[in-house]
Design a protein around this motif. Sequence first.
Motif, PDB file in Angstrom:
ATOM      1  N   TYR A 310      38.396  62.717  10.158  1.00  0.00           N
ATOM      2  CA  TYR A 310      37.694  63.135   8.949  1.00  0.00           C
ATOM      3  C   TYR A 310      38.676  63.084   7.788  1.00  0.00           C
ATOM      4  O   TYR A 310      39.802  63.584   7.877  1.00  0.00           O
ATOM      5  CB  TYR A 310      37.140  64.551   9.139  1.00  0.00           C
ATOM      6  N   GLY A 311      38.259  62.493   6.674  1.00  0.00           N
ATOM      7  CA  GLY A 311      39.177  62.210   5.579  1.00  0.00           C
ATOM      8  C   GLY A 311      39.943  63.398   5.046  1.00  0.00           C
ATOM      9  O   GLY A 311      41.175  63.371   4.945  1.00  0.00           O
ATOM     10  N   LYS A 312      39.253  64.475   4.690  1.00  0.00           N
ATOM     11  CA  LYS A 312      39.908  65.626   4.066  1.00  0.00           C
ATOM     12  C   LYS A 312      40.579  66.541   5.085  1.00  0.00           C
ATOM     13  O   LYS A 312      41.447  67.346   4.722  1.00  0.00           O
ATOM     14  CB  LYS A 312      38.877  66.420   3.255  1.00  0.00           C
ATOM     15  N   HIS A 313      40.177  66.444   6.328  1.00  0.00           N
ATOM     16  CA  HIS A 313      40.755  67.284   7.381  1.00  0.00           C
ATOM     17  C   HIS A 313      41.040  66.408   8.590  1.00  0.00           C
ATOM     18  O   HIS A 313      40.193  66.290   9.488  1.00  0.00           O
ATOM     19  CB  HIS A 313      39.808  68.428   7.765  1.00  0.00           C
ATOM     20  N   PRO A 314      42.214  65.789   8.666  1.00  0.00           N
ATOM     21  CA  PRO A 314      42.509  64.876   9.777  1.00  0.00           C
ATOM     22  C   PRO A 314      42.513  65.555  11.138  1.00  0.00           C
ATOM     23  O   PRO A 314      42.441  64.872  12.167  1.00  0.00           O
ATOM     24  CB  PRO A 314      43.899  64.339   9.425  1.00  0.00           C
ATOM     25  N   GLU A 315      42.572  66.899  11.164  1.00  0.00           N
ATOM     26  CA  GLU A 315      42.506  67.594  12.449  1.00  0.00           C
ATOM     27  C   GLU A 315      41.080  67.637  13.011  1.00  0.00           C
ATOM     28  O   GLU A 315      40.861  68.115  14.127  1.00  0.00           O
ATOM     29  CB  GLU A 315      43.071  69.013  12.335  1.00  0.00           C
ATOM     30  N   VAL A 316      40.108  67.151  12.229  1.00  0.00           N
ATOM     31  CA  VAL A 316      38.733  67.036  12.692  1.00  0.00           C
ATOM     32  C   VAL A 316      38.467  65.584  13.095  1.00  0.00           C
ATOM     33  O   VAL A 316      38.644  64.675  12.297  1.00  0.00           O
ATOM     34  CB  VAL A 316      37.718  67.460  11.611  1.00  0.00           C
ATOM     35  N   SER A 317      38.066  65.398  14.351  1.00  0.00           N
ATOM     36  CA  SER A 317      37.661  64.074  14.811  1.00  0.00           C
ATOM     37  C   SER A 317      36.146  63.976  14.740  1.00  0.00           C
ATOM     38  O   SER A 317      35.434  64.961  14.990  1.00  0.00           O
ATOM     39  CB  SER A 317      38.111  63.846  16.259  1.00  0.00           C
ATOM     40  N   LEU A 318      35.642  62.808  14.382  1.00  0.00           N
ATOM     41  CA  LEU A 318      34.197  62.629  14.348  1.00  0.00           C
ATOM     42  C   LEU A 318      33.839  61.203  14.699  1.00  0.00           C
ATOM     43  O   LEU A 318      34.667  60.283  14.589  1.00  0.00           O
ATOM     44  CB  LEU A 318      33.601  63.014  12.996  1.00  0.00           C
ATOM     45  N   GLY A 319      32.607  61.022  15.145  1.00  0.00           N
ATOM     46  CA  GLY A 319      32.141  59.699  15.507  1.00  0.00           C
ATOM     47  C   GLY A 319      30.663  59.709  15.816  1.00  0.00           C
ATOM     48  O   GLY A 319      30.034  60.766  15.915  1.00  0.00           O
ATOM     49  N   ILE A 320      30.113  58.521  15.967  1.00  0.00           N
ATOM     50  CA  ILE A 320      28.693  58.345  16.267  1.00  0.00           C
ATOM     51  C   ILE A 320      28.496  58.422  17.783  1.00  0.00           C
ATOM     52  O   ILE A 320      29.197  57.758  18.541  1.00  0.00           O
ATOM     53  CB  ILE A 320      28.197  56.995  15.730  1.00  0.00           C
ATOM     54  N   VAL A 321      27.543  59.231  18.201  1.00  0.00           N
ATOM     55  CA  VAL A 321      27.233  59.388  19.623  1.00  0.00           C
ATOM     56  C   VAL A 321      26.294  58.262  20.056  1.00  0.00           C
ATOM     57  O   VAL A 321      25.350  57.906  19.343  1.00  0.00           O
ATOM     58  CB  VAL A 321      26.573  60.758  19.898  1.00  0.00           C
ATOM     59  N   GLN A 322      26.558  57.696  21.205  1.00  0.00           N
ATOM     60  CA  GLN A 322      25.668  56.669  21.754  1.00  0.00           C
ATOM     61  C   GLN A 322      24.422  57.354  22.292  1.00  0.00           C
ATOM     62  O   GLN A 322      24.368  57.803  23.432  1.00  0.00           O
ATOM     63  CB  GLN A 322      26.374  55.891  22.874  1.00  0.00           C
ATOM     64  N   TRP A 323      23.408  57.411  21.434  1.00  0.00           N
ATOM     65  CA  TRP A 323      22.216  58.194  21.728  1.00  0.00           C
ATOM     66  C   TRP A 323      21.046  57.596  20.959  1.00  0.00           C
ATOM     67  O   TRP A 323      21.246  57.050  19.870  1.00  0.00           O
ATOM     68  CB  TRP A 323      22.444  59.653  21.342  1.00  0.00           C
ATOM     69  N   ARG A 335      38.812  75.970  13.267  1.00  0.00           N
ATOM     70  CA  ARG A 335      37.443  76.415  12.935  1.00  0.00           C
ATOM     71  C   ARG A 335      37.101  76.141  11.479  1.00  0.00           C
ATOM     72  O   ARG A 335      36.035  75.600  11.173  1.00  0.00           O
ATOM     73  CB  ARG A 335      37.297  77.901  13.251  1.00  0.00           C
ATOM     74  N   GLN A 336      37.975  76.514  10.560  1.00  0.00           N
ATOM     75  CA  GLN A 336      37.648  76.363   9.149  1.00  0.00           C
ATOM     76  C   GLN A 336      37.511  74.897   8.751  1.00  0.00           C
ATOM     77  O   GLN A 336      36.612  74.527   7.986  1.00  0.00           O
ATOM     78  CB  GLN A 336      38.705  77.045   8.274  1.00  0.00           C
ATOM     79  N   ALA A 337      38.392  74.068   9.299  1.00  0.00           N
ATOM     80  CA  ALA A 337      38.287  72.636   9.000  1.00  0.00           C
ATOM     81  C   ALA A 337      36.963  72.078   9.530  1.00  0.00           C
ATOM     82  O   ALA A 337      36.310  71.256   8.864  1.00  0.00           O
ATOM     83  CB  ALA A 337      39.462  71.887   9.614  1.00  0.00           C
ATOM     84  N   PHE A 527      32.924  59.766   4.942  1.00  0.00           N
ATOM     85  CA  PHE A 527      33.685  60.926   5.397  1.00  0.00           C
ATOM     86  C   PHE A 527      34.957  60.571   6.150  1.00  0.00           C
ATOM     87  O   PHE A 527      35.866  61.401   6.238  1.00  0.00           O
ATOM     88  CB  PHE A 527      32.799  61.790   6.310  1.00  0.00           C
ATOM     89  N   VAL A 528      35.037  59.390   6.725  1.00  0.00           N
ATOM     90  CA  VAL A 528      36.178  59.081   7.575  1.00  0.00           C
ATOM     91  C   VAL A 528      37.358  58.601   6.746  1.00  0.00           C
ATOM     92  O   VAL A 528      37.205  58.098   5.627  1.00  0.00           O
ATOM     93  CB  VAL A 528      35.822  58.016   8.640  1.00  0.00           C
ATOM     94  N   LYS A 529      38.537  58.758   7.337  1.00  0.00           N
ATOM     95  CA  LYS A 529      39.762  58.307   6.685  1.00  0.00           C
ATOM     96  C   LYS A 529      39.790  56.784   6.690  1.00  0.00           C
ATOM     97  O   LYS A 529      39.590  56.142   7.715  1.00  0.00           O
ATOM     98  CB  LYS A 529      40.971  58.862   7.453  1.00  0.00           C
ATOM     99  N   ALA A 530      40.010  56.198   5.518  1.00  0.00           N
ATOM    100  CA  ALA A 530      39.995  54.733   5.390  1.00  0.00           C
ATOM    101  C   ALA A 530      41.168  54.114   6.143  1.00  0.00           C
ATOM    102  O   ALA A 530      42.233  54.693   6.244  1.00  0.00           O
ATOM    103  CB  ALA A 530      40.050  54.354   3.922  1.00  0.00           C
TER     104      ALA A 530
END
Length: 530
Positions: A310-323, A335-337, A527-530
């Motif tokens: 996640y761009g502003k909080h690199p400690e947050v990982s995110l992605g699209i779920v295969q669903w 938690r806060q991030a 939202f993701v880091k470029a």
Amino acid sequence: MNGSTTTPESTEERELAGAIQKLTAFALHQGLIDSLDVDDARNRLLDLYGVKEPAEGELPSAEELPDSPVPLLEPLLDAAAAQGLVPDDTLTYRDLFDARIMGLFMPRPSETNRRFRELTAEGGVARATDWFYKLNIDSNYIRMDRIKKNGYWKHRTPDGELEITVNLSKPEKDPREIALLKSLPQSHYPKCLLCKENVGYAGRPDHPARQNLRILPLTLQGEDWFFQYSPYVYYNEHSIVFCGEHIPMKISLATFSRLLDFVEQFPHYFIGSNADLPIVGGSILNHDHFQAGRHVFPMETAPVTEWREYGKHPEVSLGIVQWPMSVLRLRSSNRQAMLDAASAILADWRGYSDPAADIFSFSEKDGARVEHNTITPIARFKDNGAYELDLVLRNNRTSDEHPDGIFHPHKELHHIKKENIGLIEVMGLAVLPGRLQDELSRISDILTGKTPYDEAAIADADHPLNKHADWISTLVDRYGTDGSEQAVSLLLQADVGDIFYAVLQDAGVYKSDEEGRAAFERFLARFVKA
């Protein structure tokens, strides 16, 4: 008899006293009451039925009794009908009265809460929920005898296994009950089925009795919330977490904060919320609530196609779920991030439009701006100490082609599922209407040759299988009418599973084709880091 005291020496009274003795023994052996409570509980039941004396002899042992109160309640409900203690011998009135009976064995709400807290302190919250869940089953608040009748199977898809249930646990009302409901004056207490005032409520024909309901107080974000189990559990330890105030549902940063508060207190449970808009929301939008439980849904095991930062909080990982639906998964031990990222995605999605993907966040109706985008969120606390949030993107627009919803089961699927796709279905558990049990049985008879296939008769609007006419025609063309019962059962389960998979695909705002994946990536790129 109109509730009058029966003759002490009569056979009816002896049988009734014996039934009371057995149910009292069941309550003792299952831990609903203590040995010091036996005389009090038994005397309350004797008084309810106008019986002068208890049965002679010792209480039956646990080995002499069933593991469910239902067989023990039946003769007592028959006696209630015979004595005129219920206005009519219908299932509705029997249900109202059995809650009254079992309520006599329930601990006070404060005692229930005190015991839950003691067990949590002694052995952890999982031990406490084990006890509380058993209490709800033993008191017949959770009607396991009906739940066991539900059809259930799993179905493989390109996105993993789905779970399919045919819901038989909510019995159909007979014509007398339907006529009665139409004649009843409107009542405003309790305000809804989720209000805390339901605890101990005697019920009425249009509102279930809740003398055997117990709820536990929670604090979420400094507010008073409550925890209870659903009487018709669709999955293991199906729970409802509801606000102490009767206020409408609203997905917000506060929602995410409450979800994480809950999984910190109940780390062995997931928790999620229905969306807060019609069509894509649940059946109760006027009382803020969540659903939780101890179950691994198919969506939880679905993989993320590619994890990003996640761009502003690199400690947050995110992605699209295969669903089949459109799901972003966030994971972080901060938690806060996590909350910052989730609230930013929600705020952005609320106002996000992509005409190329047929996504519009607002429309105009009678000069007013109508919002269409929202989120169905699900939270978990992983064993490694990380928080996990699934954010399911929803849109409730309608069109002339799809008046029930563009991102809703389309008309050709309504013969299997036309209701809203709520939290439980979103996660991959189909809750299909009970009518399907009989309808699938009739279709099976056609495909096995027990019943001749009469296309013209089924085309009649009054035929019980008319809604399935096109589907049946396809099945007959594909499989013929001479299949074995076992083979036909399996193929019908597979076809129903395929239809539910199509339902979820319809409900997804981004489709799984190349254009849909590209459109989803356009949103994720914000939202993701470029």
